[in-house]
Design an enzyme around this catalytic site. Sequence first.
Site, short mmCIF file in Angstrom:
data_model
loop_
_atom_site.label_atom_id
_atom_site.label_comp_id
_atom_site.label_asym_id
_atom_site.label_seq_id
_atom_site.Cartn_x
_atom_site.Cartn_y
_atom_site.Cartn_z
N LYS A 154 109.16 -16.12 -78.68
CA LYS A 154 108.77 -17.01 -79.79
C LYS A 154 108.12 -16.17 -80.87
O LYS A 154 107.23 -15.37 -80.59
CB LYS A 154 107.82 -18.06 -79.23
N ASP A 163 104.26 -29.64 -81.48
CA ASP A 163 103.12 -29.14 -80.73
C ASP A 163 101.90 -29.93 -81.22
O ASP A 163 101.56 -30.99 -80.66
CB ASP A 163 103.00 -27.62 -80.97
N GLU A 169 109.16 -24.76 -84.05
CA GLU A 169 107.98 -25.47 -83.57
C GLU A 169 107.05 -25.81 -84.73
O GLU A 169 106.70 -24.93 -85.53
CB GLU A 169 107.27 -24.56 -82.54
N ASP A 188 107.58 -20.51 -84.47
CA ASP A 188 106.46 -21.46 -84.50
C ASP A 188 105.69 -21.25 -85.80
O ASP A 188 105.14 -20.18 -86.04
CB ASP A 188 105.54 -21.20 -83.29
N LYS A 235 105.98 -16.09 -84.31
CA LYS A 235 105.13 -16.86 -85.22
C LYS A 235 105.65 -16.59 -86.63
O LYS A 235 105.94 -15.42 -86.98
CB LYS A 235 103.68 -16.40 -85.10
N LYS A 283 100.61 -29.33 -73.99
CA LYS A 283 99.42 -28.53 -73.70
C LYS A 283 98.39 -29.50 -73.14
O LYS A 283 98.07 -30.50 -73.80
CB LYS A 283 98.86 -27.89 -74.97
N GLY A 302 100.77 -22.73 -74.63
CA GLY A 302 99.59 -21.94 -74.25
C GLY A 302 98.60 -21.87 -75.39
O GLY A 302 98.94 -22.14 -76.55
N SER A 354 104.88 -15.43 -76.73
CA SER A 354 104.65 -15.80 -78.12
C SER A 354 104.17 -14.55 -78.86
O SER A 354 103.15 -13.98 -78.49
CB SER A 354 103.58 -16.89 -78.17
O1 OSB Z 1 100.84 -22.88 -81.50
O2 OSB Z 1 101.47 -22.44 -79.53
C1 OSB Z 1 100.65 -22.31 -80.45
C2 OSB Z 1 98.01 -19.73 -79.44
C3 OSB Z 1 96.87 -20.33 -79.95
C4 OSB Z 1 96.98 -21.52 -80.62
C5 OSB Z 1 98.22 -22.12 -80.79
C6 OSB Z 1 99.37 -21.54 -80.28
C7 OSB Z 1 99.25 -20.30 -79.63
C8 OSB Z 1 100.40 -19.55 -79.11
C9 OSB Z 1 100.15 -18.58 -77.98
O3 OSB Z 1 101.51 -19.62 -79.57
C10 OSB Z 1 100.59 -19.12 -76.69
C11 OSB Z 1 100.03 -18.32 -75.52
O4 OSB Z 1 100.63 -17.30 -75.20
O5 OSB Z 1 99.00 -18.71 -74.94
MG MG Z 2 102.63 -24.01 -81.35
#
Ligand code: OSB
Ligand code: MG
Length: 362
Positions: free
Chosen positions: A152, A229, A204, A179, A154, A253, A281, A126
Amino acid sequence: MVRLPLKEGFETSFGRIHSRLVFLVWIEGNGLTGWGEVVAAEEPRYSYETLGTASHVIRDYLAQALMATPVTTLNDLAARFAPFKGHHMAKAGIELAYQDLSARMQNKSLSELIGGTRKRVPVGVSLGIQPTLAALLERIDRYLALGYQRIKLKIKPGWDLEVVDQVRRRYPDTLFSVDANSAYTLNDRDHLKALDDFDLLMIEQPLDHDDLLDHAKLQAELKTAICLDESITTLRRAEQALDLKSCRLINIKIGRVGGYSQALAIHDLCKERRIPVWCGGMLESGVGRAHNLALASLPGFTLPGDISASSRYFDRDVIVPEVLVAADGTVEVPRCPGLGFEVDLAYIERCTEASEQIHRKS
Ligand code: OSB
Ligand code: MG
């Protein structure tokens, strides 16, 4: 509460962080120790939970429920927590530690304990919002070279269509997803529909963190799959999302859904309905990462998870060995009892900002 510096800042549509204050939980029983992690953040931006609310709920309610009488099964534990509304990350932190302890007591790996079948799990990375496109491209190059199977990105308003367009032009064959962490509304539908041009694996959580209906309206107009999510907080919400066609994919999660019991149930539901799932994650330390690996070894986890190497976020992790991603973009699922990693107590102590012990009332 263990402060781990991040190698570089991580920026999402709700802000940038430079370190992770990790809430580790351990439970002692039968002469063994089980480890878990509360994935809440310092501020209530991803969800309403924070490290402060989780501390309060564990100290004042969950710990007493846990210790009142000996816990017999995971479902027994979940049933004790169920009368307390919400606070899923707090509950999950205890469930994780309980599962690690159970696995160690039965001399099984976590994966074996929950019925995992995979020996290695496919993983992606990510990538946070970057100050420039060049910085993003440099990171994509770096993580593709390390073998990650899916990238992924952001996104947020102002860091979306143009960025994704440039990225897709430069990498025509790579598996990409985006995402938004709920940065858009249904008024942005035409803008979001333009993402259909880029052959993304998924979009996402584009809309509100607790929405299902607007996502259903948006999904009906999009070619690209929506993955939920934030909105999937319970088994029932997952069923409703699938019935409403709010999404075609789900990211599971353990923390967001309140622990293993709900995560396993959502996995089973999605498997039955042929909905692919993947493991999300929360910038976990090695403890949470090890639990994610066990979860992702279940058969329904067919898409690459956000389970990157420890070194993607931290110079030094709290477990030994650290989590490693192989050149084929997979991570090995440990087979030794419990988490399958040693917990580095000396390093944890060095980074601890606060700690608390709660004992059974005798
Ligand atoms: O939306 O998936 C998410 C990290 C913190 C809070 C929300 C998210 C995320 C990530 C990172 O996208 C995922 C990771 O590498 O742990
Ligand atoms: Mg997410």
